[in-house]
Write a protein that holds these residues in place. Sequence first.
Motif, PDB file in Angstrom:
ATOM      1  N   PHE A 175       0.877  -1.178   0.000  1.00  0.00           N
ATOM      2  CA  PHE A 175       0.000   0.000   0.000  1.00  0.00           C
ATOM      3  C   PHE A 175       0.907   1.219   0.000  1.00  0.00           C
ATOM      4  O   PHE A 175       1.714   1.386   0.907  1.00  0.00           O
ATOM      5  CB  PHE A 175      -0.923  -0.018   1.223  1.00  0.00           C
ATOM      6  CG  PHE A 175      -1.841  -1.204   1.217  1.00  0.00           C
ATOM      7  CD1 PHE A 175      -3.073  -1.130   0.594  1.00  0.00           C
ATOM      8  CD2 PHE A 175      -1.466  -2.407   1.803  1.00  0.00           C
ATOM      9  CE1 PHE A 175      -3.923  -2.218   0.560  1.00  0.00           C
ATOM     10  CE2 PHE A 175      -2.301  -3.503   1.775  1.00  0.00           C
ATOM     11  CZ  PHE A 175      -3.536  -3.405   1.149  1.00  0.00           C
ATOM     12  N   SER A 176       0.760   2.057  -1.049  1.00  0.00           N
ATOM     13  CA  SER A 176       1.656   3.195  -1.233  1.00  0.00           C
ATOM     14  C   SER A 176       0.900   4.319  -1.930  1.00  0.00           C
ATOM     15  O   SER A 176      -0.323   4.290  -2.027  1.00  0.00           O
ATOM     16  CB  SER A 176       2.861   2.761  -2.084  1.00  0.00           C
ATOM     17  OG  SER A 176       2.422   2.419  -3.388  1.00  0.00           O
ATOM     18  N   ALA A 177       1.653   5.275  -2.441  1.00  0.00           N
ATOM     19  CA  ALA A 177       1.050   6.397  -3.162  1.00  0.00           C
ATOM     20  C   ALA A 177       0.446   5.964  -4.502  1.00  0.00           C
ATOM     21  O   ALA A 177      -0.233   6.757  -5.145  1.00  0.00           O
ATOM     22  CB  ALA A 177       2.087   7.487  -3.386  1.00  0.00           C
ATOM     23  N   THR A 178       0.678   4.725  -4.923  1.00  0.00           N
ATOM     24  CA  THR A 178       0.037   4.221  -6.146  1.00  0.00           C
ATOM     25  C   THR A 178      -1.459   4.467  -6.065  1.00  0.00           C
ATOM     26  O   THR A 178      -2.090   4.870  -7.032  1.00  0.00           O
ATOM     27  CB  THR A 178       0.336   2.723  -6.340  1.00  0.00           C
ATOM     28  OG1 THR A 178       1.749   2.550  -6.438  1.00  0.00           O
ATOM     29  CG2 THR A 178      -0.337   2.178  -7.580  1.00  0.00           C
ATOM     30  N   SER A 179      -2.040   4.223  -4.888  1.00  0.00           N
ATOM     31  CA  SER A 179      -3.428   4.601  -4.592  1.00  0.00           C
ATOM     32  C   SER A 179      -3.567   4.699  -3.087  1.00  0.00           C
ATOM     33  O   SER A 179      -3.213   3.773  -2.367  1.00  0.00           O
ATOM     34  CB  SER A 179      -4.423   3.574  -5.115  1.00  0.00           C
ATOM     35  OG  SER A 179      -5.739   3.927  -4.686  1.00  0.00           O
TER      36      SER A 179
ATOM     37  N   SER B 276       5.166   4.749   3.860  1.00  0.00           N
ATOM     38  CA  SER B 276       4.944   6.079   4.439  1.00  0.00           C
ATOM     39  C   SER B 276       4.130   6.991   3.522  1.00  0.00           C
ATOM     40  O   SER B 276       3.656   8.028   3.949  1.00  0.00           O
ATOM     41  CB  SER B 276       6.283   6.749   4.759  1.00  0.00           C
ATOM     42  OG  SER B 276       7.034   6.925   3.570  1.00  0.00           O
ATOM     43  N   THR B 277       3.927   6.600   2.270  1.00  0.00           N
ATOM     44  CA  THR B 277       3.155   7.425   1.333  1.00  0.00           C
ATOM     45  C   THR B 277       1.678   7.032   1.262  1.00  0.00           C
ATOM     46  O   THR B 277       0.911   7.656   0.539  1.00  0.00           O
ATOM     47  CB  THR B 277       3.760   7.337  -0.086  1.00  0.00           C
ATOM     48  OG1 THR B 277       3.735   5.979  -0.525  1.00  0.00           O
ATOM     49  CG2 THR B 277       5.190   7.872  -0.090  1.00  0.00           C
ATOM     50  N   TYR B 278       1.273   6.002   2.016  1.00  0.00           N
ATOM     51  CA  TYR B 278      -0.132   5.576   1.996  1.00  0.00           C
ATOM     52  C   TYR B 278      -0.886   6.275   3.117  1.00  0.00           C
ATOM     53  O   TYR B 278      -0.480   6.223   4.273  1.00  0.00           O
ATOM     54  CB  TYR B 278      -0.246   4.054   2.157  1.00  0.00           C
ATOM     55  CG  TYR B 278      -1.667   3.550   2.092  1.00  0.00           C
ATOM     56  CD1 TYR B 278      -2.329   3.462   0.876  1.00  0.00           C
ATOM     57  CD2 TYR B 278      -2.353   3.183   3.241  1.00  0.00           C
ATOM     58  CE1 TYR B 278      -3.644   3.007   0.799  1.00  0.00           C
ATOM     59  CE2 TYR B 278      -3.656   2.733   3.177  1.00  0.00           C
ATOM     60  CZ  TYR B 278      -4.298   2.643   1.954  1.00  0.00           C
ATOM     61  OH  TYR B 278      -5.593   2.206   1.878  1.00  0.00           O
ATOM     62  N   SER B 279      -1.996   6.922   2.779  1.00  0.00           N
ATOM     63  CA  SER B 279      -2.765   7.655   3.794  1.00  0.00           C
ATOM     64  C   SER B 279      -4.188   7.115   3.958  1.00  0.00           C
ATOM     65  O   SER B 279      -4.982   7.692   4.681  1.00  0.00           O
ATOM     66  CB  SER B 279      -2.822   9.140   3.431  1.00  0.00           C
ATOM     67  OG  SER B 279      -3.412   9.312   2.151  1.00  0.00           O
ATOM     68  N   GLY B 280      -4.480   6.002   3.309  1.00  0.00           N
ATOM     69  CA  GLY B 280      -5.831   5.438   3.370  1.00  0.00           C
ATOM     70  C   GLY B 280      -6.078   4.588   4.605  1.00  0.00           C
ATOM     71  O   GLY B 280      -5.244   4.472   5.503  1.00  0.00           O
TER      72      GLY B 280
END
Length: 166
Positions: free
Chosen positions: A62-66, A85-89
């Motif tokens: 889980f990353s900034a990809t979505s 660290s780029t995943y905020s969901g």
Amino acid sequence: MNINKYHSAFALVLLSIFYFLFSNTVFAARIAWDNGGGNNLWSSSTNWEGNVTPGSSDVAVFSATSTANVTIDQNVTLQGIEVTSTYSGVISQSTSTVTIGSSDFIMASGTWIGGTGSSSKIDIDDGDFTLSGGYFSAPSSTGASSSINVERNFTISGGTFSATNA
């Protein structure tokens, strides 16, 4: 001359044994959540990079990809889960069991909401649990001896860990 034949035959046998022993070695594929199907369900293959739902030899990433939320709507067995660290969901476990192998559960951001019910648990068979950021709420598995089982290291170096209902 006969010695060369034996050396060649011996080398061929060794290569055959080596190929047999190591050709079936499976390395974990890293499959990123992309929510391409748009329904936020783990079980929908179109929500994963390459339209392939991660399996027992894979690491779900889980990353900034979505940064779209995801609901784990089935029992899953993986080599690992990595929340970068780029995943905020938000990852919601529902009533499922998540089984993880030797590639660990690593969470650096986002939110994990553990499931509820008698079968809702996280079982890390041969790996570590590492929380360095984000919010992790352990599953509440009624009637079970433990809602989260970690065979190796359990490390919290940042973020928030909640086991209120565990």
